[in-house]
Write a protein that holds these residues in place. Structure first.
Motif, PDB file in Angstrom:
ATOM      1  N   ALA A   1       0.583   0.732   3.970  1.00 38.12           N
ATOM      2  CA  ALA A   1      -0.833   0.374   3.855  1.00 38.12           C
ATOM      3  C   ALA A   1      -1.712   1.618   3.818  1.00 38.12           C
ATOM      4  O   ALA A   1      -2.665   1.702   3.035  1.00 38.12           O
ATOM      5  CB  ALA A   1      -1.240  -0.532   5.016  1.00 38.12           C
ATOM      6  N   ALA A   2      -1.398   2.609   4.653  1.00 34.85           N
ATOM      7  CA  ALA A   2      -2.171   3.855   4.663  1.00 34.85           C
ATOM      8  C   ALA A   2      -2.032   4.585   3.330  1.00 34.85           C
ATOM      9  O   ALA A   2      -3.003   5.150   2.809  1.00 34.85           O
ATOM     10  CB  ALA A   2      -1.713   4.747   5.815  1.00 34.85           C
ATOM     11  N   HIS A   3      -0.838   4.572   2.779  1.00 34.99           N
ATOM     12  CA  HIS A   3      -0.588   5.199   1.477  1.00 34.99           C
ATOM     13  C   HIS A   3      -1.415   4.517   0.390  1.00 34.99           C
ATOM     14  O   HIS A   3      -2.029   5.190  -0.452  1.00 34.99           O
ATOM     15  CB  HIS A   3       0.901   5.109   1.169  1.00 34.99           C
ATOM     16  N   LEU A   4      -1.436   3.179   0.401  1.00 35.01           N
ATOM     17  CA  LEU A   4      -2.214   2.433  -0.578  1.00 35.01           C
ATOM     18  C   LEU A   4      -3.714   2.663  -0.409  1.00 35.01           C
ATOM     19  O   LEU A   4      -4.477   2.519  -1.365  1.00 35.01           O
ATOM     20  CB  LEU A   4      -1.911   0.926  -0.460  1.00 35.01           C
ATOM     21  N   MET A   5      -4.137   3.031   0.784  1.00 35.91           N
ATOM     22  CA  MET A   5      -5.549   3.314   1.032  1.00 35.91           C
ATOM     23  C   MET A   5      -5.916   4.764   0.716  1.00 35.91           C
ATOM     24  O   MET A   5      -7.021   5.209   1.013  1.00 35.91           O
ATOM     25  CB  MET A   5      -5.891   2.990   2.486  1.00 35.91           C
ATOM     26  N   GLY A   6      -4.981   5.503   0.141  1.00 38.65           N
ATOM     27  CA  GLY A   6      -5.289   6.844  -0.320  1.00 38.65           C
ATOM     28  C   GLY A   6      -4.937   7.960   0.636  1.00 38.65           C
ATOM     29  O   GLY A   6      -5.206   9.130   0.342  1.00 38.65           O
ATOM     30  N   ALA A   7      -4.333   7.646   1.776  1.00 34.96           N
ATOM     31  CA  ALA A   7      -4.022   8.677   2.770  1.00 34.96           C
ATOM     32  C   ALA A   7      -2.799   9.491   2.375  1.00 34.96           C
ATOM     33  O   ALA A   7      -1.927   9.026   1.628  1.00 34.96           O
ATOM     34  CB  ALA A   7      -3.794   8.035   4.137  1.00 34.96           C
ATOM     35  N   ASP A   8      -2.747  10.708   2.898  1.00 35.49           N
ATOM     36  CA  ASP A   8      -1.552  11.553   2.824  1.00 35.49           C
ATOM     37  C   ASP A   8      -0.723  11.187   4.055  1.00 35.49           C
ATOM     38  O   ASP A   8      -1.082  11.522   5.187  1.00 35.49           O
ATOM     39  CB  ASP A   8      -1.962  13.025   2.853  1.00 35.49           C
ATOM     40  N   VAL A   9       0.390  10.470   3.847  1.00 42.37           N
ATOM     41  CA  VAL A   9       1.128   9.854   4.949  1.00 42.37           C
ATOM     42  C   VAL A   9       2.432  10.587   5.234  1.00 42.37           C
ATOM     43  O   VAL A   9       3.183  10.938   4.321  1.00 42.37           O
ATOM     44  CB  VAL A   9       1.434   8.369   4.642  1.00 42.37           C
ATOM     45  N   THR A  10       2.687  10.806   6.523  1.00 43.11           N
ATOM     46  CA  THR A  10       3.979  11.300   6.988  1.00 43.11           C
ATOM     47  C   THR A  10       4.589  10.229   7.883  1.00 43.11           C
ATOM     48  O   THR A  10       3.955   9.777   8.840  1.00 43.11           O
ATOM     49  CB  THR A  10       3.835  12.611   7.780  1.00 43.11           C
ATOM     50  N   LEU A  11       5.796   9.819   7.569  1.00 39.84           N
ATOM     51  CA  LEU A  11       6.489   8.782   8.324  1.00 39.84           C
ATOM     52  C   LEU A  11       7.638   9.413   9.097  1.00 39.84           C
ATOM     53  O   LEU A  11       8.581   9.941   8.505  1.00 39.84           O
ATOM     54  CB  LEU A  11       7.013   7.706   7.369  1.00 39.84           C
ATOM     55  N   VAL A  12       7.542   9.385  10.429  1.00 39.62           N
ATOM     56  CA  VAL A  12       8.618   9.885  11.287  1.00 39.62           C
ATOM     57  C   VAL A  12       9.424   8.672  11.743  1.00 39.62           C
ATOM     58  O   VAL A  12       8.909   7.821  12.475  1.00 39.62           O
ATOM     59  CB  VAL A  12       8.063  10.664  12.502  1.00 39.62           C
ATOM     60  N   MET A  13      10.648   8.580  11.306  1.00 38.34           N
ATOM     61  CA  MET A  13      11.423   7.360  11.536  1.00 38.34           C
ATOM     62  C   MET A  13      12.728   7.625  12.258  1.00 38.34           C
ATOM     63  O   MET A  13      13.423   8.602  12.016  1.00 38.34           O
ATOM     64  CB  MET A  13      11.695   6.644  10.207  1.00 38.34           C
TER      65      MET A  13
END
Length: 403
Positions: A222-234
């Motif tokens: 959702a953050a990616h679709l809202m234009g954010a630069d996203v880092t996912l720590v999984m």
């Protein structure tokens, strides 16, 4: 909102194809440049001339009917699209998309485009519930394909149930919402943690929990679709992470803490959705522990608290925590929010139907320092993620943060 946007409308062969005409008309009226692709089956239900008249563009049906020698039609359409909408999307077209088939103009264009894709399914209620269809939709969703869920009501086949194409007005709203959402987190850096952590006992055994990672993945997407630069720590997950997002894979709680702290300073928003292990074995055996006695005593030591650590370190970051509870949800959630210096805390009762680990839905309550902010009913984790991030954006604009 749609002015200047190129929307490729794919119409596949179901009785609901007649609704696609109204959708095409409404999109054109809203200012979109609508380009229509029909499958051969769709032309049995409604004539291409209808869409040509409404869109003011040629309608493409045959892959080999190239009208402009200067371009390859399916590549040209795939490249110019700001959004591809498939409505109605039959079970057959959804299967083609999931398995990468390209045997007609629509499926070929879908395979060639890098634009976001939105799918509005329409089919018989039993077809919609078939495991193969559900698996195909799940595959597409994991790739980032957006869905406009079908409505429930009288179907053309005579059945009453879920499977009716959503009304054109609602599909237009979903499209408008998509383009509006794109700007909400533009220029912001968001870090999301997801999944469970693993604490090794020996090389073949470990402590963990039931977290699937789905909630964290939904937030990252959702953050990616809202234009954010996203880092996912999984950490450990049973679901596949969304495509197109930077991922950092870790195993233990300490590794996740290190990964988050190393990136904290540059972040605008941190969402700690991972379900980490609170304890780890004091000692990790280098070799597999052999079965000897009837009982085995495993001594555990407390792990570092990731949320509390980043809460104490934060400067301007907006921090969102999660709490999975089984009782006293309000009391425990507020206590956790204040102790760990969160701006918002999302809590759920994992014993409640639709809110447990591994589900595609959730039932959450969102808190700030003053108490309950919003209680969301059962909804998909993607929609929960969107609602949470919209609330976050609103609070960030107002400067509402924890003291």
């Amino acid at each position: 909102m749609l002015k200047g946007k190129t929307i490729v409308l794919g119409v596949s062969g179901g009785i609901a194809a007649y609704k696609a005409a109204a959708l095409c008309s409404k999109l054109a009226q809203a200012g979109a440049d609508v380009r229509v692709i029909m499958t051969e089956s769709a032309t049995k239900f409604i004539a291409p001339l209808t869409f040509q008249t409404l869109s003011r563009h040629d309608v493409i049906v045959d892959t080999f009917d190239e009208k402009d020698a200067s371009v390859v039609s399916h590549i040209d359409l795939a490249d110019r699209a700001d959004l591809v909408v498939v409505a109605p999307a039959t079970a057959n077209m959804i299967a083609k998309m999931a398995h990468g088939l390209a045997d007609d103009m629509l499926s070929t264009t879908l395979l060639a485009t890098t634009a976001p894709v939105m799918v509005a399914p329409a089919m018989n209620v039993h077809m919609y519930a078939h495991p193969a269809v559900l698996a195909n939709m799940s595959t597409l969703a994991a790739r980032g394909v957006l869905f406009v869920e079908p409505g429930t009501g009288q179907l053309a086949c005579g059945y009453v149930g879920k499977g009716r194409l959503e009304e054109p007005e609602q599909i237009v709203k979903a499209i408008q919402r998509y383009f509006n959402d794109q700007e909400l987190l533009r220029g912001k850096k968001v870090l999301v943690t997801a999944g469970g952590t693993v604490e090794r006992i020996d090389p073949v055994r470990y402590l963990t929990n039931d977290s699937s990672g789905k909630m964290g993945f939904a937030i990252a997407e959702a953050a990616h679709l809202m234009g954010a630069d996203v880092t996912l720590v999984m950490g450990k997950t049973s679901a596949m992470p969304p495509e197109g997002i930077r991922t950092v894979k870790v195993e233990s709680t300490q590794q996740m803490l290190d990964a988050v702290v190393a990136r904290l300073r540059e972040m605008d928003v941190v969402v700690k959705a991972a379900a980490v292990a609170d304890y780890r074995p004091v000692e990790q055996a280098e070799q597999k522990i052999k079965k000897k006695e009837e009982a085995m005593i495993l001594q555990l030591v407390k792990n570092p608290d990731i949320l509390q650590t980043i809460g104490s370190m934060k400067t301007s970051q907006f921090i969102i925590g999660f709490a999975a509870e089984t009782e006293n949800i309000d009391e425990y959630a507020l206590d956790k929010l204040k102790r760990k210096n969160c701006d918002l805390l999302v809590a759920n009762d994992v014993t409640q139907e639709g809110a447990g680990f591994g589900t595609d839905t959730n039932v959450v309550r969102i808190y700030d320092g003053s108490g309950l902010v919003e209680a969301l009913p059962v909804m998909t984790k993607r929609e929960v993620a969107r609602q949470l991030l919209i609330l976050t954006v609103q609070r960030m604009k107002k400067g509402e943060r924890a003291n």
